[in-house]
Design an enzyme around this catalytic site. Structure first.
Site, PDB file in Angstrom:
ATOM      1  N   ASP A   8       0.829  -1.288   0.047  1.00 29.55           N
ATOM      2  CA  ASP A   8       0.082   0.042  -0.072  1.00 29.55           C
ATOM      3  C   ASP A   8       0.880   1.133   0.082  1.00 29.55           C
ATOM      4  O   ASP A   8       2.139   1.089  -0.251  1.00 29.55           O
ATOM      5  CB  ASP A   8      -1.100  -0.175   1.021  1.00 29.55           C
ATOM      6  N   HIS A   9       0.504   2.374   0.194  1.00 30.00           N
ATOM      7  CA  HIS A   9       1.035   3.563   0.155  1.00 30.00           C
ATOM      8  C   HIS A   9       2.229   3.869   1.372  1.00 30.00           C
ATOM      9  O   HIS A   9       3.176   4.028   0.973  1.00 30.00           O
ATOM     10  CB  HIS A   9      -0.025   4.755   0.236  1.00 30.00           C
ATOM     11  N   CYS A  63       3.260  -3.124   4.187  1.00 33.49           N
ATOM     12  CA  CYS A  63       2.116  -2.117   4.577  1.00 33.49           C
ATOM     13  C   CYS A  63       2.835  -1.569   5.619  1.00 33.49           C
ATOM     14  O   CYS A  63       4.032  -1.808   5.992  1.00 33.49           O
ATOM     15  CB  CYS A  63       0.723  -2.585   4.751  1.00 33.49           C
ATOM     16  N   GLY A  64       2.179  -0.460   6.298  1.00 34.42           N
ATOM     17  CA  GLY A  64       2.834   0.192   7.525  1.00 34.42           C
ATOM     18  C   GLY A  64       3.398  -0.512   8.535  1.00 34.42           C
ATOM     19  O   GLY A  64       4.418  -0.751   8.923  1.00 34.42           O
ATOM     20  N   THR A  65       2.440  -1.666   9.288  1.00 31.29           N
ATOM     21  CA  THR A  65       2.747  -2.428  10.073  1.00 31.29           C
ATOM     22  C   THR A  65       3.279  -3.812   9.642  1.00 31.29           C
ATOM     23  O   THR A  65       3.679  -4.685  10.305  1.00 31.29           O
ATOM     24  CB  THR A  65       1.789  -2.678  11.167  1.00 31.29           C
ATOM     25  N   GLY A  66       2.803  -4.015   8.487  1.00 30.06           N
ATOM     26  CA  GLY A  66       2.758  -5.423   7.882  1.00 30.06           C
ATOM     27  C   GLY A  66       1.734  -6.472   8.509  1.00 30.06           C
ATOM     28  O   GLY A  66       1.587  -7.505   7.834  1.00 30.06           O
ATOM     29  N   ILE A  67       0.902  -5.972   9.582  1.00 30.11           N
ATOM     30  CA  ILE A  67      -0.136  -6.843  10.172  1.00 30.11           C
ATOM     31  C   ILE A  67      -1.263  -6.838   8.938  1.00 30.11           C
ATOM     32  O   ILE A  67      -1.712  -7.928   8.518  1.00 30.11           O
ATOM     33  CB  ILE A  67      -0.696  -6.071  11.015  1.00 30.11           C
ATOM     34  N   GLY A  68      -1.808  -5.729   8.622  1.00 27.86           N
ATOM     35  CA  GLY A  68      -2.939  -5.892   7.673  1.00 27.86           C
ATOM     36  C   GLY A  68      -2.771  -6.771   6.258  1.00 27.86           C
ATOM     37  O   GLY A  68      -3.538  -7.443   6.065  1.00 27.86           O
ATOM     38  N   HIS A  96      10.914 -23.564   8.293  1.00 20.08           N
ATOM     39  CA  HIS A  96       9.779 -24.550   8.829  1.00 20.08           C
ATOM     40  C   HIS A  96       8.471 -24.589   8.304  1.00 20.08           C
ATOM     41  O   HIS A  96       7.603 -25.433   8.236  1.00 20.08           O
ATOM     42  CB  HIS A  96       9.797 -24.270  10.381  1.00 20.08           C
ATOM     43  N   ARG A 130       9.491 -33.440   9.144  1.00 21.55           N
ATOM     44  CA  ARG A 130       8.331 -33.195   9.933  1.00 21.55           C
ATOM     45  C   ARG A 130       7.620 -31.864   9.731  1.00 21.55           C
ATOM     46  O   ARG A 130       6.416 -31.812  10.066  1.00 21.55           O
ATOM     47  CB  ARG A 130       8.946 -33.407  11.651  1.00 21.55           C
ATOM     48  N   HIS A 131       8.398 -31.064   9.237  1.00 21.26           N
ATOM     49  CA  HIS A 131       7.682 -29.815   9.056  1.00 21.26           C
ATOM     50  C   HIS A 131       6.688 -29.830   7.687  1.00 21.26           C
ATOM     51  O   HIS A 131       5.853 -29.078   7.790  1.00 21.26           O
ATOM     52  CB  HIS A 131       8.837 -28.681   8.593  1.00 21.26           C
TER      53      HIS A 131
HETATM   54  C1  RB5 Z   1      -2.139   2.552   6.492  1.00 19.30           C
HETATM   55  O1  RB5 Z   1      -2.341   3.761   7.208  1.00 19.30           O
HETATM   56  C2  RB5 Z   1      -1.936   1.273   7.570  1.00 19.30           C
HETATM   57  O2  RB5 Z   1      -2.967   1.195   8.174  1.00 19.30           O
HETATM   58  C3  RB5 Z   1      -1.505   0.197   6.774  1.00 19.30           C
HETATM   59  O3  RB5 Z   1      -0.241   0.522   5.978  1.00 19.30           O
HETATM   60  C4  RB5 Z   1      -1.136  -0.943   7.754  1.00 19.30           C
HETATM   61  O4  RB5 Z   1      -0.174  -0.444   8.653  1.00 19.30           O
HETATM   62  C5  RB5 Z   1      -2.258  -1.792   8.135  1.00 19.30           C
HETATM   63  O5  RB5 Z   1      -2.062  -2.973   8.995  1.00 19.30           O
END
Ligand code: RB5
Length: 144
Positions: A8-9, A63-68, A96, A130-131
């Site tokens: 993303d941005h 993305c910003g955190t990598g989470i989304g 693994h 095993r993996h």
């Molecule tokens: C964008 O502002 C931010 O929410 C996205 O990059 C990401 O961190 C979401 O998980």
């Protein structure tokens, strides 16, 4: 090797840096291409579909955190996306978990570390054994 890459941005600058730093790889860039705010699931899906359809061997999503973007990537059947914050995680995600997608948080890690993570991920191989059994069980969950 063909690598699908998308962000993303918030991940745009790191995406461009990765492409420039690993010129020996053939990147399929699914976007985004501008700094305009956009939605990470769109780029997670686009990059992961390249992997699933066999156009790319592996994928990188940012993305910003990598989470989304990692959560979204893992919704694509057959994708094992690993969100990695250090080189050890990158190595183990290949050895693994046979991760076929690497997820990065551009606002969490610096550029140098990000490039070392990508390098380690590219240069680590699945150990099988095993993996493999455990990875197969992940696939079975998808079938339910
Ligand atoms: C964008 O502002 C931010 O929410 C996205 O990059 C990401 O961190 C979401 O998980």
């Amino acid at each position: 090797m063909k690598i699908a890459i998308g962000s993303d941005h918030a991940g745009l600058k790191l995406k461009e840096l990765i492409k420039k730093s690993f010129e020996e790889y053939d990147f399929i860039d699914v976007g985004t291409h501008t700094e305009e705010s956009c939605d990470y699931p769109d780029y997670a899906e686009a990059a992961c579909m390249k992997v699933i359809e066999g156009e790319a061997e592996k994928g990188i999503v940012i993305c910003g955190t990598g989470i989304g973007i990692s959560v979204a990537a893992n919704k694509v059947k057959g994708i094992r996306a690993a969100l990695c914050f250090n080189e050890f995680m990158a190595e183990m995600s290949r050895k693994h978990n046979n991760a076929n997608v690497l997820a990065l948080g551009a606002r969490v890690i610096g550029d140098d570390l990000a490039l070392r993570i990508v390098d380690r991920w590219f240069n680590s191989e699945f150990e099988g054994g095993r993996h493999q059994r455990r990875v197969d069980k992940i696939g079975k969950i998808e079938e339910k």
